[in-house]
Scaffold this motif. Structure first.
Motif, PDB file in Angstrom:
ATOM      1  N   LEU A  39       9.933 -29.156 -13.471  1.00 18.63           N
ATOM      2  CA  LEU A  39      10.168 -28.045 -14.391  1.00 18.63           C
ATOM      3  C   LEU A  39       9.193 -26.895 -14.181  1.00 18.63           C
ATOM      4  CD1 LEU A  39      11.031 -29.686 -17.839  1.00 18.63           C
ATOM      5  CD2 LEU A  39      12.531 -28.359 -16.358  1.00 18.63           C
ATOM      6  N   SER A  40       7.977 -27.189 -13.766  1.00 21.04           N
ATOM      7  CA  SER A  40       6.971 -26.135 -13.617  1.00 21.04           C
ATOM      8  C   SER A  40       7.174 -25.292 -12.364  1.00 21.04           C
ATOM      9  CB  SER A  40       5.572 -26.760 -13.599  1.00 21.04           C
ATOM     10  OG  SER A  40       5.431 -27.638 -12.485  1.00 21.04           O
ATOM     11  N   ASP A  41       8.090 -25.683 -11.502  1.00 16.04           N
ATOM     12  CA  ASP A  41       8.340 -24.960 -10.253  1.00 16.04           C
ATOM     13  C   ASP A  41       9.350 -23.850 -10.504  1.00 16.04           C
ATOM     14  OD1 ASP A  41       8.805 -24.032  -7.735  1.00 16.04           O
ATOM     15  OD2 ASP A  41       9.594 -25.919  -6.923  1.00 16.04           O
ATOM     16  N   PRO A  42       8.937 -22.561 -10.451  1.00 13.45           N
ATOM     17  CA  PRO A  42       9.874 -21.457 -10.696  1.00 13.45           C
ATOM     18  C   PRO A  42      10.938 -21.342  -9.609  1.00 13.45           C
ATOM     19  CG  PRO A  42       7.757 -20.612  -9.953  1.00 13.45           C
ATOM     20  CD  PRO A  42       7.563 -22.078 -10.192  1.00 13.45           C
TER      21      PRO A  42
ATOM     22  N   ILE B  52      18.732 -26.690 -16.435  1.00 10.81           N
ATOM     23  CA  ILE B  52      17.329 -26.404 -16.121  1.00 10.81           C
ATOM     24  C   ILE B  52      16.702 -25.565 -17.236  1.00 10.81           C
ATOM     25  CG2 ILE B  52      15.779 -25.204 -14.535  1.00 10.81           C
ATOM     26  CD1 ILE B  52      17.737 -25.878 -12.282  1.00 10.81           C
ATOM     27  N   ARG B  53      17.422 -24.530 -17.655  1.00 10.73           N
ATOM     28  CA  ARG B  53      16.899 -23.640 -18.702  1.00 10.73           C
ATOM     29  C   ARG B  53      16.668 -24.406 -20.010  1.00 10.73           C
ATOM     30  NH1 ARG B  53      20.298 -20.030 -17.936  1.00 10.73           N
ATOM     31  NH2 ARG B  53      21.896 -20.773 -19.390  1.00 10.73           N
ATOM     32  N   ALA B  54      17.621 -25.252 -20.403  1.00 17.00           N
ATOM     33  CA  ALA B  54      17.496 -25.997 -21.653  1.00 17.00           C
ATOM     34  C   ALA B  54      16.316 -26.968 -21.614  1.00 17.00           C
ATOM     35  CB  ALA B  54      18.794 -26.758 -21.935  1.00 17.00           C
ATOM     36  N   LEU B  55      16.126 -27.638 -20.471  1.00 23.32           N
ATOM     37  CA  LEU B  55      15.019 -28.582 -20.351  1.00 23.32           C
ATOM     38  C   LEU B  55      13.668 -27.854 -20.367  1.00 23.32           C
ATOM     39  CD1 LEU B  55      16.458 -31.068 -17.694  1.00 23.32           C
ATOM     40  CD2 LEU B  55      16.100 -31.488 -20.122  1.00 23.32           C
ATOM     41  N   ARG B  56      13.631 -26.656 -19.794  1.00 23.51           N
ATOM     42  CA  ARG B  56      12.389 -25.879 -19.817  1.00 23.51           C
ATOM     43  C   ARG B  56      12.054 -25.436 -21.241  1.00 23.51           C
ATOM     44  NH1 ARG B  56      13.365 -22.489 -14.166  1.00 23.51           N
ATOM     45  NH2 ARG B  56      12.025 -23.852 -12.889  1.00 23.51           N
TER      46      ARG B  56
ATOM     47  N   ILE C  69       1.780 -21.165 -21.026  1.00 25.20           N
ATOM     48  CA  ILE C  69       2.826 -22.140 -21.295  1.00 25.20           C
ATOM     49  C   ILE C  69       4.102 -21.782 -20.546  1.00 25.20           C
ATOM     50  CG2 ILE C  69       4.378 -22.986 -23.113  1.00 25.20           C
ATOM     51  CD1 ILE C  69       2.024 -23.043 -24.989  1.00 25.20           C
ATOM     52  N   SER C  70       4.408 -20.495 -20.471  1.00 23.87           N
ATOM     53  CA  SER C  70       5.609 -20.076 -19.743  1.00 23.87           C
ATOM     54  C   SER C  70       5.525 -20.467 -18.276  1.00 23.87           C
ATOM     55  CB  SER C  70       5.818 -18.566 -19.890  1.00 23.87           C
ATOM     56  OG  SER C  70       4.861 -17.828 -19.142  1.00 23.87           O
ATOM     57  N   ARG C  71       4.335 -20.310 -17.668  1.00 22.02           N
ATOM     58  CA  ARG C  71       4.168 -20.692 -16.272  1.00 22.02           C
ATOM     59  C   ARG C  71       4.276 -22.204 -16.105  1.00 22.02           C
ATOM     60  NH1 ARG C  71       0.236 -16.697 -16.793  1.00 22.02           N
ATOM     61  NH2 ARG C  71      -1.427 -18.252 -17.084  1.00 22.02           N
ATOM     62  N   GLN C  72       3.723 -22.947 -17.047  1.00 22.70           N
ATOM     63  CA  GLN C  72       3.781 -24.401 -16.967  1.00 22.70           C
ATOM     64  C   GLN C  72       5.218 -24.914 -17.083  1.00 22.70           C
ATOM     65  OE1 GLN C  72       1.025 -26.321 -19.586  1.00 22.70           O
ATOM     66  NE2 GLN C  72       1.656 -28.386 -19.026  1.00 22.70           N
TER      67      GLN C  72
ATOM     68  N   ALA D  88       9.145 -17.278 -14.548  1.00 19.69           N
ATOM     69  CA  ALA D  88       8.474 -16.351 -13.633  1.00 19.69           C
ATOM     70  C   ALA D  88       7.455 -15.485 -14.361  1.00 19.69           C
ATOM     71  CB  ALA D  88       9.504 -15.472 -12.930  1.00 19.69           C
ATOM     72  N   ASN D  89       7.742 -15.105 -15.613  1.00 17.00           N
ATOM     73  CA  ASN D  89       6.812 -14.287 -16.373  1.00 17.00           C
ATOM     74  C   ASN D  89       7.025 -14.528 -17.864  1.00 17.00           C
ATOM     75  OD1 ASN D  89       8.886 -12.217 -17.356  1.00 17.00           O
ATOM     76  ND2 ASN D  89       9.085 -12.028 -15.120  1.00 17.00           N
ATOM     77  N   ALA D  90       6.047 -14.102 -18.656  1.00 17.49           N
ATOM     78  CA  ALA D  90       6.085 -14.350 -20.093  1.00 17.49           C
ATOM     79  C   ALA D  90       7.217 -13.605 -20.783  1.00 17.49           C
ATOM     80  CB  ALA D  90       4.737 -13.966 -20.714  1.00 17.49           C
ATOM     81  N   ALA D  91       7.548 -12.409 -20.291  1.00 14.87           N
ATOM     82  CA  ALA D  91       8.612 -11.621 -20.919  1.00 14.87           C
ATOM     83  C   ALA D  91       9.957 -12.337 -20.800  1.00 14.87           C
ATOM     84  CB  ALA D  91       8.684 -10.234 -20.279  1.00 14.87           C
ATOM     85  N   HIS D  92      10.256 -12.837 -19.593  1.00  9.97           N
ATOM     86  CA  HIS D  92      11.503 -13.583 -19.402  1.00  9.97           C
ATOM     87  C   HIS D  92      11.518 -14.839 -20.256  1.00  9.97           C
ATOM     88  CE1 HIS D  92      14.123 -16.281 -16.669  1.00  9.97           C
ATOM     89  NE2 HIS D  92      14.886 -15.623 -17.515  1.00  9.97           N
TER      90      HIS D  92
END
Length: 288
Positions: A195-198, A230-234, A255-258, A262-266
């Motif tokens: 999950l942490s891999d963008p 993927i999005r739901a699990l993240r 936390i967003s990166r973990q 890709a970025n906090a805004a997204h």
């Protein structure tokens, strides 16, 4: 003449006497007398959910229940004890000669999908004795010491216990239900592990599982698709981190990166779209 009641250990007495602990005595739950000792029954929570599940409805229930008749320690109160949280609950009632354990967990927290579990609903499954002992002992010991534990640690413990019992007891049955279900489970496991891999994409998942992308898309043809899963699990992972006091010092960006964004805004836009509030609002509400 009834047998004398065993004296309750001091540790358990302290739990029962602490109003802040999420432990309480409960009336004995209604249990189907046809559930034999040593057998596990998986069922959806609530009458309407059970009817929909049996009738083939597509909407999955919010919760799954694991019911087991097994030997429980005599030091538990005869009226039973329970733990209750938003996404899981546990009830245990001693009995002669067998007691009752009822573990309820949120369906979305399980890596085993409801599609896989549907054919197994209300079908008694024999548990091997070591698994019976593990389940009953884990439940009894957790109830005895729950007052000294962090509730935020108890929740994943209960979900993990349900996961362990389901996977161990129903492994053969689940593998026979559908080959697609087995593949889907492997895909979800891979997604959770990365999950942490963008850069996690359908192509990379397919390569890891040695299947084609077309085959992978067939595994997730329930409307959400691979990217949706993927999005739901993240987002689920982000909610766990944001709601955990141990991670309270971590910023939203970290936390967003973990969680692989890709970025906090997204991350904030996606979180608000799926949850209905921003990550900061969610954290303040849960921890506040």
């Amino acid at each position: 003449m009834p047998p004398p009641r065993r004296r309750m250990p001091a540790a358990l007495s302290r739990v029962l006497g602490t109003s802040a602990a999420p432990v309480r005595s409960e009336p004995e739950p209604a249990v189907d007398d046809q559930v034999a000792a040593g057998y596990l029954v998986v069922r959806s929570s609530g009458v309407s959910a059970a009817v929909a599940a049996i009738g083939g409805g597509r909407r999955e229930p919010e919760q799954i229940q694991l019911l087991l008749r097994a030997a429980l320690p005599g030091y538990l109160p005869g009226s039973g004890m329970s733990l209750s949280f938003a996404e899981c609950a546990l009830r245990a009632v001693p009995g002669q000669p067998q007691g009752t354990v009822l573990l309820t967990v949120a369906t979305r927290k399980l890596s085993i999908s409801f599609t896989e579990l549907r054919p197994l609903l209300f079908q008694p499954v024999r548990l091997e004795r070591p698994l019976q002992s593990l389940f009953a002992a884990s439940v009894a010991h957790l109830l005895a010491v729950a007052g000294a534990l962090d509730p935020n640690g108890i929740r994943p413990y209960l979900t993990g216990l349900a996961e362990l019992v389901l996977r161990s007891a129903l492994r053969a049955e689940l593998d026979r239900v559908d080959a697609i279900a087995t593949r889907r489970r492997a895909a979800v496991d891979h997604i959770r592990a990365h999950l942490s891999d963008p850069g996690l994409t359908a192509e990379r998942i397919a390569e890891a599982l040695f299947i084609s992308r077309r085959r992978l898309y067939q595994l997730f043809d329930d409307g959400d698709g691979v990217s949706g899963r993927i999005r739901a699990l993240r987002i689920d992972r982000a909610k766990e981190l944001l709601g955990d006091p141990a991670h309270g010092a971590r910023g939203v960006g970290e936390i967003s990166r973990q969680c692989g964004f890709a970025n906090a805004a997204h991350f904030s836009r996606t979180f608000r779209k799926l949850v209905g509030e921003t990550p900061r609002e969610y954290r303040e509400r849960v921890l506040g």
